[in-house]
Design an enzyme around this catalytic site. Sequence first.
Site, mmCIF file in Angstrom:
data_model
loop_
_atom_site.group_PDB
_atom_site.id
_atom_site.type_symbol
_atom_site.label_atom_id
_atom_site.label_comp_id
_atom_site.label_asym_id
_atom_site.label_seq_id
_atom_site.Cartn_x
_atom_site.Cartn_y
_atom_site.Cartn_z
ATOM 1 N N HIS A 45 -1.091 3.710 -20.090
ATOM 2 C CA HIS A 45 -1.511 5.096 -20.329
ATOM 3 C C HIS A 45 -1.748 5.265 -21.830
ATOM 4 C CE1 HIS A 45 -0.922 9.608 -19.204
ATOM 5 N NE2 HIS A 45 -1.673 9.495 -20.286
ATOM 6 N N GLU A 72 -4.523 4.917 -16.923
ATOM 7 C CA GLU A 72 -4.416 6.353 -16.713
ATOM 8 C C GLU A 72 -4.483 7.085 -18.045
ATOM 9 O OE1 GLU A 72 -0.701 6.599 -14.551
ATOM 10 O OE2 GLU A 72 0.409 7.035 -16.387
ATOM 11 N N HIS A 193 6.258 9.326 -11.659
ATOM 12 C CA HIS A 193 6.964 10.107 -12.674
ATOM 13 C C HIS A 193 8.417 10.321 -12.257
ATOM 14 C CE1 HIS A 193 6.301 12.187 -16.538
ATOM 15 N NE2 HIS A 193 7.434 12.782 -16.226
#
Length: 240
Positions: A45, A72, A193
């Site tokens: 990310h 991402e 998450h």
Amino acid sequence: MSQAKLSVNINKIATLRNSRGGNNPDLVKTALDCERFGAQGITVHPRPDERHIRYQDTFDLKSVIKTEFNIEGNCEEQKFVELVLANQPAQVTLVPDVLGQITSNHGWDTIKNQNYLQDIIAVFKENEIRVSIFVDPNPEMVEAAKTTGTDRIELYTEAYASTFHQDKEKAIAPYILAVQTANKVGLGINAGHDLDLHNLQYFAQNIPGLLEVSIGHALICDALYLGLENTIQRYLYQLK
């Protein structure tokens, strides 16, 4: 039902490397070791300040990764879009981050941002990149995600994780409703998450059609005590 894939987010490895400069720990070697230890994907990310994953890291990783590569990030950053198109990962996950945000903390409003998401997703789909978009466990947002053209959604699981130890049935309930909608409209389901060794198994058992979980922070923290290979094996076991 097939087992969901484990994609290991290696941002924290990059954070540790960057704290002292140099190349220790070696990000590419860590990614290859994760694959060797059983991970079915690698996630990064990158953020504009490159405080962990550097843009160059994605090129270095893409050239060697044999499993699925998932990039991402915030697609409203043009440099991110260019990075994804240049690397052609198996999957891009679109996250509505804001500049300077410590970590992702909400999903897309797929109704308000419908037109924008349709346009940007079309760019990635034209390049044969699978698209997943980050959403909260809200059936309306899931249903509207379908018409953006995305292939999958990634359920933002912080709310589940924060409530799990107090009331796991209450914690999972909105996710079950969201997944019922996703399955009805034909969207693939990812999640991520704050999933960890304590809450992952219950989540996976109650989410029919779960295809992939992306886990970084908790997994790397566990690896400090358990070792990386052992930790990855334990996470894979939770997904069985």
